[in-house]
Design a protein around this motif. Structure first.
Motif, PDB file in Angstrom:
ATOM      1  N   MET A   1       0.843  -1.169   0.000  1.00 60.83           N
ATOM      2  CA  MET A   1       0.000   0.000   0.000  1.00 60.83           C
ATOM      3  C   MET A   1       0.889   1.232   0.000  1.00 60.83           C
ATOM      4  SD  MET A   1      -1.621   0.389   3.877  1.00 60.83           S
ATOM      5  CE  MET A   1      -2.270  -1.242   3.892  1.00 60.83           C
ATOM      6  N   LYS A   2       0.334   2.335  -0.425  1.00 59.51           N
ATOM      7  CA  LYS A   2       1.064   3.598  -0.448  1.00 59.51           C
ATOM      8  C   LYS A   2       0.442   4.574   0.537  1.00 59.51           C
ATOM      9  CE  LYS A   2       2.789   3.519  -5.139  1.00 59.51           C
ATOM     10  NZ  LYS A   2       2.869   4.257  -6.397  1.00 59.51           N
ATOM     11  N   LEU A   3       1.301   5.312   1.221  1.00 54.33           N
ATOM     12  CA  LEU A   3       0.883   6.371   2.122  1.00 54.33           C
ATOM     13  C   LEU A   3       1.047   7.684   1.378  1.00 54.33           C
ATOM     14  CD1 LEU A   3       0.018   7.250   4.979  1.00 54.33           C
ATOM     15  CD2 LEU A   3       2.450   7.314   5.574  1.00 54.33           C
ATOM     16  N   LEU A   4      -0.049   8.387   1.195  1.00 55.42           N
ATOM     17  CA  LEU A   4      -0.042   9.618   0.415  1.00 55.42           C
ATOM     18  C   LEU A   4      -0.450  10.803   1.282  1.00 55.42           C
ATOM     19  CD1 LEU A   4      -1.800   8.172  -2.741  1.00 55.42           C
ATOM     20  CD2 LEU A   4       0.652   8.465  -2.367  1.00 55.42           C
ATOM     21  N   LEU A   5       0.121  11.957   0.963  1.00 54.90           N
ATOM     22  CA  LEU A   5      -0.110  13.177   1.723  1.00 54.90           C
ATOM     23  C   LEU A   5      -0.616  14.272   0.804  1.00 54.90           C
ATOM     24  CD1 LEU A   5       0.372  15.075   4.246  1.00 54.90           C
ATOM     25  CD2 LEU A   5       2.659  15.438   3.296  1.00 54.90           C
ATOM     26  N   ASP A   6      -1.688  14.927   1.202  1.00 55.10           N
ATOM     27  CA  ASP A   6      -2.143  16.152   0.540  1.00 55.10           C
ATOM     28  C   ASP A   6      -1.594  17.295   1.378  1.00 55.10           C
ATOM     29  OD1 ASP A   6      -3.417  18.416  -0.404  1.00 55.10           O
ATOM     30  OD2 ASP A   6      -5.352  17.417  -0.665  1.00 55.10           O
ATOM     31  N   ALA A   7      -0.459  17.830   0.952  1.00 53.54           N
ATOM     32  CA  ALA A   7       0.242  18.854   1.729  1.00 53.54           C
ATOM     33  C   ALA A   7      -0.583  20.121   1.914  1.00 53.54           C
ATOM     34  CB  ALA A   7       1.574  19.188   1.065  1.00 53.54           C
ATOM     35  N   THR A   8      -1.549  20.357   1.043  1.00 55.71           N
ATOM     36  CA  THR A   8      -2.383  21.558   1.187  1.00 55.71           C
ATOM     37  C   THR A   8      -3.327  21.455   2.381  1.00 55.71           C
ATOM     38  OG1 THR A   8      -4.113  20.755  -0.311  1.00 55.71           O
ATOM     39  CG2 THR A   8      -2.285  22.005  -1.295  1.00 55.71           C
ATOM     40  N   LEU A   9      -3.563  20.227   2.867  1.00 61.11           N
ATOM     41  CA  LEU A   9      -4.448  20.029   4.016  1.00 61.11           C
ATOM     42  C   LEU A   9      -3.694  19.952   5.342  1.00 61.11           C
ATOM     43  CD1 LEU A   9      -6.932  17.383   2.559  1.00 61.11           C
ATOM     44  CD2 LEU A   9      -7.293  19.841   2.835  1.00 61.11           C
ATOM     45  N   CYS A  10      -2.399  19.708   5.286  1.00 60.55           N
ATOM     46  CA  CYS A  10      -1.606  19.550   6.501  1.00 60.55           C
ATOM     47  C   CYS A  10      -1.512  20.873   7.249  1.00 60.55           C
ATOM     48  CB  CYS A  10      -0.205  19.042   6.160  1.00 60.55           C
ATOM     49  SG  CYS A  10       0.828  18.796   7.619  1.00 60.55           S
ATOM     50  N   GLN A  11      -1.780  20.809   8.555  1.00 64.85           N
ATOM     51  CA  GLN A  11      -1.696  22.003   9.407  1.00 64.85           C
ATOM     52  C   GLN A  11      -0.554  21.912  10.411  1.00 64.85           C
ATOM     53  OE1 GLN A  11      -3.780  24.898   9.215  1.00 64.85           O
ATOM     54  NE2 GLN A  11      -4.054  23.922   7.231  1.00 64.85           N
ATOM     55  N   GLY A  12       0.258  20.876  10.322  1.00 65.94           N
ATOM     56  CA  GLY A  12       1.447  20.770  11.149  1.00 65.94           C
ATOM     57  C   GLY A  12       1.211  20.341  12.587  1.00 65.94           C
ATOM     58  N   TYR A  13       0.181  19.552  12.840  1.00 62.20           N
ATOM     59  CA  TYR A  13      -0.066  19.068  14.200  1.00 62.20           C
ATOM     60  C   TYR A  13       0.983  18.053  14.650  1.00 62.20           C
ATOM     61  CZ  TYR A  13      -4.606  21.337  13.960  1.00 62.20           C
ATOM     62  OH  TYR A  13      -5.606  22.267  13.842  1.00 62.20           O
ATOM     63  N   GLY A  14       1.494  17.258  13.723  1.00 59.73           N
ATOM     64  CA  GLY A  14       2.563  16.317  14.021  1.00 59.73           C
ATOM     65  C   GLY A  14       2.137  14.989  14.604  1.00 59.73           C
ATOM     66  N   VAL A  15       0.843  14.772  14.802  1.00 64.27           N
ATOM     67  CA  VAL A  15       0.405  13.499  15.388  1.00 64.27           C
ATOM     68  C   VAL A  15       0.675  12.326  14.445  1.00 64.27           C
ATOM     69  CG1 VAL A  15      -1.279  14.464  16.976  1.00 64.27           C
ATOM     70  CG2 VAL A  15      -1.983  13.899  14.668  1.00 64.27           C
ATOM     71  N   CYS A  16       0.669  12.566  13.154  1.00 66.76           N
ATOM     72  CA  CYS A  16       0.943  11.497  12.197  1.00 66.76           C
ATOM     73  C   CYS A  16       2.365  10.973  12.369  1.00 66.76           C
ATOM     74  CB  CYS A  16       0.710  11.967  10.770  1.00 66.76           C
ATOM     75  SG  CYS A  16       1.756  13.365  10.284  1.00 66.76           S
ATOM     76  N   GLN A  17       3.306  11.869  12.576  1.00 62.27           N
ATOM     77  CA  GLN A  17       4.703  11.485  12.727  1.00 62.27           C
ATOM     78  C   GLN A  17       4.901  10.700  14.016  1.00 62.27           C
ATOM     79  OE1 GLN A  17       7.495  12.552  14.790  1.00 62.27           O
ATOM     80  NE2 GLN A  17       8.887  11.328  13.550  1.00 62.27           N
ATOM     81  N   GLU A  18       4.153  11.018  15.043  1.00 63.05           N
ATOM     82  CA  GLU A  18       4.221  10.257  16.296  1.00 63.05           C
ATOM     83  C   GLU A  18       3.751   8.827  16.086  1.00 63.05           C
ATOM     84  OE1 GLU A  18       1.949  12.342  19.233  1.00 63.05           O
ATOM     85  OE2 GLU A  18       3.171  14.148  19.055  1.00 63.05           O
TER      86      GLU A  18
END
Length: 65
Positions: free
Chosen positions: A1-18
């Motif tokens: 599977m691929k993990l994809l990011l829509d950078a225009t929606l990212c608000q920088g909360y950082g929970v995904c990286q955790e």
């Protein structure tokens, strides 16, 4: 599977990286960046947790074809 990011929606909360530190890094401003779109074997649960944790739904998983 691929993990994809829509950078225009990212608000920088950082929970995904955790949730998936092996697959997602944060840039100098705290916004997510995908290290490699292809989710490695054994990384599926972390990728799913990162997608579920994103408050802005900036991440999504695409199944392998």
């Amino acid at each position: 599977m691929k993990l994809l990011l829509d950078a225009t929606l990212c608000q920088g909360y950082g929970v995904c990286q955790e949730k998936a530190p092996a697959q997602i890094e944060l840039d100098d401003f705290g916004y997510a960046a995908i290290l490699a779109p292809e989710v490695p074997a054994g990384g599926e649960a972390a990728a799913e947790a990162a997608v579920a944790a994103c408050p802005n739904r900036a991440l999504r998983l695409e199944p392998r074809r």
